[in-house]
Design an enzyme around this catalytic site. Sequence first.
Site, PDB file in Angstrom:
ATOM      1  N   CYS A 194       0.809  -1.220   0.000  1.00 61.69           N
ATOM      2  CA  CYS A 194       0.000   0.000   0.000  1.00 61.69           C
ATOM      3  C   CYS A 194       0.842   1.271   0.000  1.00 61.69           C
ATOM      4  O   CYS A 194       0.307   2.353  -0.248  1.00 61.69           O
ATOM      5  CB  CYS A 194      -0.931   0.002   1.210  1.00 61.69           C
ATOM      6  SG  CYS A 194      -2.118  -1.368   1.226  1.00 61.69           S
TER       7      CYS A 194
ATOM      8  N   HIS B 241      12.641   0.852   5.181  1.00 67.52           N
ATOM      9  CA  HIS B 241      12.407  -0.551   4.814  1.00 67.52           C
ATOM     10  C   HIS B 241      12.944  -1.440   5.933  1.00 67.52           C
ATOM     11  O   HIS B 241      14.124  -1.393   6.263  1.00 67.52           O
ATOM     12  CB  HIS B 241      13.114  -0.872   3.505  1.00 67.52           C
ATOM     13  CG  HIS B 241      12.504  -2.031   2.774  1.00 67.52           C
ATOM     14  ND1 HIS B 241      12.326  -3.266   3.345  1.00 67.52           N
ATOM     15  CD2 HIS B 241      12.014  -2.136   1.504  1.00 67.52           C
ATOM     16  CE1 HIS B 241      11.759  -4.090   2.469  1.00 67.52           C
ATOM     17  NE2 HIS B 241      11.562  -3.424   1.345  1.00 67.52           N
TER      18      HIS B 241
ATOM     19  N   HIS C  67      -1.565  19.645   7.775  1.00 70.39           N
ATOM     20  CA  HIS C  67      -2.473  18.576   7.353  1.00 70.39           C
ATOM     21  C   HIS C  67      -1.755  17.226   7.389  1.00 70.39           C
ATOM     22  O   HIS C  67      -0.558  17.139   7.093  1.00 70.39           O
ATOM     23  CB  HIS C  67      -3.001  18.839   5.940  1.00 70.39           C
ATOM     24  CG  HIS C  67      -3.599  20.201   5.763  1.00 70.39           C
ATOM     25  ND1 HIS C  67      -4.822  20.562   6.295  1.00 70.39           N
ATOM     26  CD2 HIS C  67      -3.127  21.304   5.126  1.00 70.39           C
ATOM     27  CE1 HIS C  67      -5.080  21.819   5.984  1.00 70.39           C
ATOM     28  NE2 HIS C  67      -4.071  22.292   5.279  1.00 70.39           N
TER      29      HIS C  67
ATOM     30  N   HIS D 280      -2.447   6.731   5.777  1.00 70.18           N
ATOM     31  CA  HIS D 280      -2.995   5.668   4.944  1.00 70.18           C
ATOM     32  C   HIS D 280      -4.228   5.039   5.595  1.00 70.18           C
ATOM     33  O   HIS D 280      -4.169   4.578   6.733  1.00 70.18           O
ATOM     34  CB  HIS D 280      -1.941   4.599   4.689  1.00 70.18           C
ATOM     35  CG  HIS D 280      -2.474   3.341   4.088  1.00 70.18           C
ATOM     36  ND1 HIS D 280      -3.230   3.329   2.939  1.00 70.18           N
ATOM     37  CD2 HIS D 280      -2.373   2.047   4.486  1.00 70.18           C
ATOM     38  CE1 HIS D 280      -3.568   2.082   2.652  1.00 70.18           C
ATOM     39  NE2 HIS D 280      -3.058   1.294   3.573  1.00 70.18           N
TER      40      HIS D 280
ATOM     41  N   HIS E 193     -14.292   5.561   5.367  1.00 69.00           N
ATOM     42  CA  HIS E 193     -15.743   5.377   5.428  1.00 69.00           C
ATOM     43  C   HIS E 193     -16.367   5.407   4.035  1.00 69.00           C
ATOM     44  O   HIS E 193     -17.219   4.573   3.705  1.00 69.00           O
ATOM     45  CB  HIS E 193     -16.361   6.479   6.298  1.00 69.00           C
ATOM     46  CG  HIS E 193     -17.852   6.393   6.425  1.00 69.00           C
ATOM     47  ND1 HIS E 193     -18.705   7.009   5.535  1.00 69.00           N
ATOM     48  CD2 HIS E 193     -18.639   5.755   7.339  1.00 69.00           C
ATOM     49  CE1 HIS E 193     -19.960   6.770   5.891  1.00 69.00           C
ATOM     50  NE2 HIS E 193     -19.935   6.014   6.984  1.00 69.00           N
TER      51      HIS E 193
ATOM     52  N   ASN F 110     -10.420   0.900   2.002  1.00 72.71           N
ATOM     53  CA  ASN F 110      -8.970   0.875   1.823  1.00 72.71           C
ATOM     54  C   ASN F 110      -8.684   0.689   0.339  1.00 72.71           C
ATOM     55  O   ASN F 110      -8.818  -0.411  -0.193  1.00 72.71           O
ATOM     56  CB  ASN F 110      -8.360  -0.261   2.643  1.00 72.71           C
ATOM     57  CG  ASN F 110      -6.850  -0.349   2.496  1.00 72.71           C
ATOM     58  OD1 ASN F 110      -6.249   0.355   1.693  1.00 72.71           O
ATOM     59  ND2 ASN F 110      -6.231  -1.224   3.272  1.00 72.71           N
TER      60      ASN F 110
END
Length: 496
Positions: free
Chosen positions: A224, A303, A387, A391, A420, A424
């Site tokens: 993702c 990573h 802001h 994810h 909502h 995802n």
Amino acid sequence: MAPQMPDFSQSVKLKYVKLGYQYLVNHFLIFLLIPIMLALSIQALNTSPEEILQLWNSMHLTLVHIICSLFLVIYSLTFFFMSRPRTVYLVDYALFKPPRSLRVSFAGFMEHAKLALFTEPKSVHFQMKILERSGLGEETCLPPAIHYIPPSPNMAHAREEAEFVIFSCMDSLFQKTGLKPKDVDILILNCSLFSPTPSLTAMVINKYKMRSNIKSFNLSGMGCSAGLISIDLAKDLLQYHPNSNAVVISTEILTPNIYLGKERAMLLPNCLFRMGGAAILLSNRRADRRRAKYRLAHVVRTHKGADDKSYRCISQEEDPEGHVGIKLNIDLMAIAGEALKSNITTIGPLVLPASEQILFALSLIGRKIFNSKLKPYIPDFKQAFEHFCIHAGGRAVIDELQKSLQLTEEQVEASRMTLHRFGNTSSSSLWYELSYIESKGRMKKGDRVWQIAFGSGFKCNSAVWKCNRTIKTPVEGPWADCIDKYPVYIPEVVKL
């Protein structure tokens, strides 16, 4: 109970202070130069023209000296401007909005689950419990092949979904920016779980008849957070190719990845992942500066794949019955916390004001020297960003990051509302969140945005953007017809 994300107030590495003070020391000469320049300026203002002329004559400069000095100055200035990194602008972006015909209501989802797993009532009940606490709404969408009874996750339907999502994003991007397909210099597409041959970038090039010398890259298997990896790749390429642009496409094709088995750890993605996609236009051209929405400030990638537990926490594999799916390890949140901690350790010195770094250093020194039980000072990232785009991987992810970073409800509103409304959507979720902030009229010139994403491997990636101009409403995009309804109240449990 699954292990919770570690509390950063109880675990802060000395590396953070080292990086912070390295940053301050690296800029020490700049702070030192200011008073010196002021002193020289005052001295020059107090010197009369006669004194200046007398000083000039006393130097005994010849024409050769003057020419060599001018050459050195011109060479130094040229080298300075040529070696500076090129500014990368985000001109605009377009998002995929699924049609209402693909909507998946709670009742419809559970009906399909019961039909698919009619011999496994416990698995059906598990999915119902997940859906009740997921934070998803009734408007999320799944591709047509998953609406079939039984689902039809074949290659042909997967390609149809890919064409539908990607071409919709590209058509919208071309319309919004005025860019022509043959004007695209660099094309990068990330899709983790569907990697056909010919590649998805080849599919785009064929559809829009792009140039033969276009530089194309197809990223797969990166989870993702691959959207920010694509941004980082585009940034690096734009540093070496002047007067160029790059189109980045982020999506996840769900059709071939629906799990048809009964393993609980592999059923979870079925409940959370939904259709989505984004196309982003980046440019290093000065001509695009005035119309661009954002300027890329930093990309920080972490990573943790060297650690075996991190490497295996999200994996695509077969269950005992041969069904392929994505398995989520029970330690996922704890591993995500460690990755986030490493990531913010690196990004902190780049974005936090010196006052926060000094307070943190004093706190750490006090704990090390005087009293180890003193509560450490946690840097306030709200002073660095206006802001936050976290994810929208799930409700638990947003809750834990809000707690760990001490964010307000409004600062995580975009993430919760995106989860909502759209679910995802994998690597494209960050762009739905950014669009939400814009649609609410909250994005002003000079505002800083922090995008945070997680991915298999295990990875935590961040991107920092600075708003180039105030974004006026209404904003075109997937929120246009529903933004007035948001934010909505999301209960802890939705009883089904």
